[in-house]
Design an enzyme around this catalytic site. Structure first.
Site, PDB file in Angstrom:
ATOM      1  N   ARG A 113       0.851  -1.189   0.000  1.00 17.99           N
ATOM      2  CA  ARG A 113       0.000   0.000   0.000  1.00 17.99           C
ATOM      3  C   ARG A 113       0.889   1.242   0.000  1.00 17.99           C
ATOM      4  NH1 ARG A 113      -4.699   2.452   2.426  1.00 17.99           N
ATOM      5  NH2 ARG A 113      -4.424   4.666   1.990  1.00 17.99           N
ATOM      6  N   ARG A 122      -5.217   2.188  -4.689  1.00 10.84           N
ATOM      7  CA  ARG A 122      -4.446   1.463  -3.685  1.00 10.84           C
ATOM      8  C   ARG A 122      -4.593  -0.041  -3.856  1.00 10.84           C
ATOM      9  NH1 ARG A 122      -7.552   4.858   0.593  1.00 10.84           N
ATOM     10  NH2 ARG A 122      -6.806   6.271  -0.969  1.00 10.84           N
ATOM     11  N   ASP A 125      -6.746  -1.309   1.242  1.00 14.43           N
ATOM     12  CA  ASP A 125      -7.171  -0.410   2.304  1.00 14.43           C
ATOM     13  C   ASP A 125      -7.754  -1.285   3.418  1.00 14.43           C
ATOM     14  OD1 ASP A 125      -7.363   2.175   3.127  1.00 14.43           O
ATOM     15  OD2 ASP A 125      -9.123   2.680   1.954  1.00 14.43           O
ATOM     16  N   ASP A 127      -9.464  -0.635   7.033  1.00 16.94           N
ATOM     17  CA  ASP A 127      -9.940   0.395   7.955  1.00 16.94           C
ATOM     18  C   ASP A 127     -10.734  -0.211   9.107  1.00 16.94           C
ATOM     19  OD1 ASP A 127      -8.973   2.712   6.652  1.00 16.94           O
ATOM     20  OD2 ASP A 127     -10.616   2.624   5.202  1.00 16.94           O
TER      21      ASP A 127
END
Length: 197
Positions: A113, A122, A125, A127
């Site tokens: 990343r 990207r 990710d 999160d």
């Protein structure tokens, strides 16, 4: 007369003790919701790798993996980036939020990343969307994740695996999902992520 299989070795007591200790690390676990996204490379393989890496993390157990959604990139001109594959995983963890965030960043880095532009393309990710109902405005980890209540690409897969879920401070995921436009979010019934065994 039976011959013993020379490839079968007894499990050393130290290893058995270590495994038993590892099993107790999930006493009093917390629930966390983690969103995954990828729009570069082999997107499905990358998401599966992220799920597996989370499961391989001591103190983390993946309980549920959502269907895969294909999503138009957020915050950029249409057609300027490949579409994303998105998914949500529910985990039980004994890691505190900061340690879970460190692991999320480590998983992203393992998939190369790059953080050089906001809303840029990207490989991966990862999160933390919510953690045990905690509300926090800590700039290093805001909980729940800012704008999650506005993002169909998180709300839709989250609702699939936890229809009764709530975004802390914002209300039920089902109601929030009704309030946001589709935002180019399409469920991919032909794709599937495996729950680690």
């Amino acid at each position: 007369m039976t011959t013993s299989d020379p490839t079968v070795q007894p499990v050393p007591a130290s290893v058995a003790d270590w495994v038993d200790a590892a099993d107790t690390t999930l006493s009093n676990p917390k629930r966390a919701v983690i969103a995954l996204g990828s729009n570069l490379g082999n997107r499905l393989e990358t998401l599966q790798g992220a799920v597996d890496a989370l499961e391989d993390t001591p103190g983390v157990r993946v309980n549920a993996v959502s269907p895969v959604y294909e999503t138009e990139p957020w915050g950029v001109e249409p057609g300027t980036q490949p579409s994303y594959f998105n998914a949500v995983v529910l985990v039980r963890t004994t890691l505190p939020p900061g340690s879970l965030l460190e692991r999320a960043h480590a998983v992203e880095e393992a998939f190369e990343r790059v953080r050089d532009e906001r809303w840029g393309p990207r490989t991966l990710d990862v999160d933390i969307v919510a953690y045990q109902g905690i509300l926090s405005d800590d700039p290093s980890l805001t909980l729940p994740h800012p704008r999650v209540h506005e993002r169909a690409f998180v709300l839709a897969p989250w609702h699939d695996i936890d229809p009764a879920a709530e975004v802390p401070g914002h209300g039920p995921v089902a109601e929030l999902l009704d309030e946001v436009p589709g935002q180019g979010v399409e469920r991919r019934a032909d794709l599937e992520l495996r729950l680690p065994e």
